[in-house]
Design an enzyme around this catalytic site. Structure first.
Site, PDB file in Angstrom:
ATOM      1  NE  ARG A  52     -22.388   9.899   6.085  1.00  0.00           N
ATOM      2  CZ  ARG A  52     -22.589   8.839   5.317  1.00  0.00           C
ATOM      3  NH1 ARG A  52     -23.700   8.153   5.414  1.00  0.00           N
ATOM      4  NH2 ARG A  52     -21.682   8.480   4.429  1.00  0.00           N
ATOM      5  CE  LYS A 235     -12.640  -7.333  -6.867  1.00  0.00           C
ATOM      6  NZ  LYS A 235     -13.929  -7.672  -7.452  1.00  0.00           N
ATOM      7  N   GLY A 391     -13.997   4.627   3.988  1.00  0.00           N
ATOM      8  CA  GLY A 391     -14.490   3.972   5.209  1.00  0.00           C
ATOM      9  C   GLY A 391     -13.413   3.410   6.121  1.00  0.00           C
ATOM     10  N   GLY A 414     -17.632   7.941  -1.675  1.00  0.00           N
ATOM     11  CA  GLY A 414     -17.749   8.007  -3.137  1.00  0.00           C
ATOM     12  C   GLY A 414     -17.479   9.401  -3.675  1.00  0.00           C
TER      13      GLY A 414
END
Ligand code: AMP
Length: 433
Positions: A52, A235, A391, A414
């Site tokens: 980053r 999920k 990830g 996200g």
């Protein structure tokens, strides 16, 4: 060492060079730059992955090379108060090394007036963790668990009111604002969204933000067809909005990983002990029906590697995915599935991948995910545009040494998911608006 080898060519592509940051005259200007330096640290506060930091360098260097100075701001972790564990001072030396100039440090992001005012062209100042202040996120802190609705409302109003002063102070340090923090672009925080209002004609995306936005546009707006999305992970519930948005946009939808078993069960398959969400079966059926109606091909797993326990060394057996025996749990994509998916991948011109197709963190069940990384590298070599995010998917391409063999690797988990849900990100809207 600062790992510039990871920097991808496409950060510097020609069309990106047309953007506002390249036309802006930084001579003698102070730029306040929101970056995402939320890097992992070990117990000795050493950086274990500086991606980053490295990826923000082109933007910071551009300002310095253009005769400006930079005031760098970021969050680190999720502190709820001042906490030395989450201090950005742990990374200041590494940022200096990467930037090639000594970076000064302001120990309180709200008390940096003098340091900011004294900055000369070519100099850099890093502000302490923005999240030491509740105003950054604009959420009240320290509320008693049994607080009444009225108390909650009052606390929220108080933090919102003081947030204005917080933002105003940050804005007062600089002449222009750059947002290069894609990882937090889905948050409407003080430094990612609200501050932009103070710079109506002097706000812009940094190179990393621009690259990320273009990569998503290449898939969702300007895709060469056929367009394939590979969505994996644990999920259905965590990626329901993603699946619902993509099913209206793609030609092929590959659904893998734990979430695939809910779809298999919805169609009457026997899934043994595999992860599934019964309450999501109606949504799974709706997605399949929409796909059929729109002529979208859905590719579920046809063959599964199963285990008897959620452990690396558990015995393995291969089953047809719609006929997994009792006592066995689907944990990875098996060869027949991978072969079928590979055909789809290699016949696509644009491919989006988010989420592992197996339990990637257990090496004995990581093969499927690593194979997808390999297929994407091959598709890219054949001329397809490939975007990888999330990830485990990013870890898989990196582990295979393919980070520079796909078209773009997203830095935002996200944020990328919200973008592919079709939402406008507050950090993007604040600059565009
Ligand atoms: P996500 O954060 O939604 O992208 O999900 C990532 C997680 O999905 C990883 O921790 C994987 O272990 C998990 N996962 C992938 N496939 C399976 C599976 N078949 N059963 C259980 N978990 C899985």
């Amino acid at each position: 060492m600062c790992n510039f080898a990871d920097l991808k060519d496409n950060i510097y592509t020609n069309d990106i060079m047309q953007q506002f940051i390249d036309k802006y005259d930084f001579t003698g200007k102070k730029a306040i730059v929101r970056v995402d330096f939320n890097v992992p640290l070990n117990e000795n506060f050493e950086i274990t992955d500086d991606t980053r930091i490295v990826r923000a360098m082109p933007t910071l260097k551009k300002v310095l090379a253009g005769g400006g100075s930079v005031i760098i701001m970021s969050h680190l972790g999720r502190p709820k108060k001042v906490d030395p564990k989450f201090s950005l001072k742990h990374i200041v030396n590494h940022v200096s090394e990467c930037l090639g100039v000594p970076v000064q440090f302001a120990e309180d992001c709200q008390k940096a007036d003098e340091q900011a005012a004294a900055l000369k062209p070519g100099e850099a100042l890093l502000l302490e963790n923005l999240r030491y202040y509740a105003e950054e996120e604009g959420k009240p802190r320290g509320l008693a668990e049994d607080a009444s609705d009225e108390e909650k409302k009052a606390a929220k109003a108080a933090v919102k009111a003081s947030q204005k002063e917080f933002v105003k102070k940050l804005a007062s340090y600089a002449d222009c604002y750059i947002n290069d923090a894609f990882g937090t672009a889905h948050r409407a925080h003080a430094s990612t969204a609200l501050i932009a209002d103070y710079f109506p004609n002097d706000k812009m995306f940094g190179y990393l933000m621009e690259g990320e936005i273009k990569a998503i546009d290449n898939v969702l707006k300007n895709a060469q067809r056929p367009l394939t999305a590979i969505i994996g992970g644990s999920k259905v519930s965590s990626k329901l909005a993603v699946l619902k948005n993509l099913v209206g946009k793609v030609d092929n939808l590959i659904i893998g990983g734990g979430m695939g078993y809910t779809f298999i069960k919805a169609q009457g398959g026997k899934i043994g002990l595999s992860l599934h969400e019964d309450e999501l079966i109606p949504d799974a059926l709706e997605i399949l029906a929409t796909a059929k109606e729109k002529g979208v091909n859905v590719y579920l797993s046809i063959q599964t590697v199963a285990g008897q326990a959620f452990e690396n060394d558990t015995p393995q057996r291969i089953f047809d995915t719609n006929n997994i025996a009792e006592g066995w749990e689907g944990m990875d994509a098996a060869p027949k599935t991978l072969e079928a998916w590979k055909k789809v991948i290699l016949s696509s011109k644009t491919i989006l991948w988010n989420g592992p197709v197996g339990v990637f963190e257990l090496p004995n069940f990581a093969k499927g995910t690593l194979q997808i990384a390999e297929d994407l590298a091959e598709a890219t070599k054949n001329g397809a545009y490939t975007l990888v995010g999330g990830g485990d998917s990013v870890a898989a391409v990196t582990q295979m040494g393919y980070a520079d063999k796909v078209s773009y690797v997203s830095t935002g988990g996200g944020a990328m998911l919200e973008a592919i849900e079709g939402k406008e990100l507050p950090g993007v809207a604040a600059i565009r608006g």
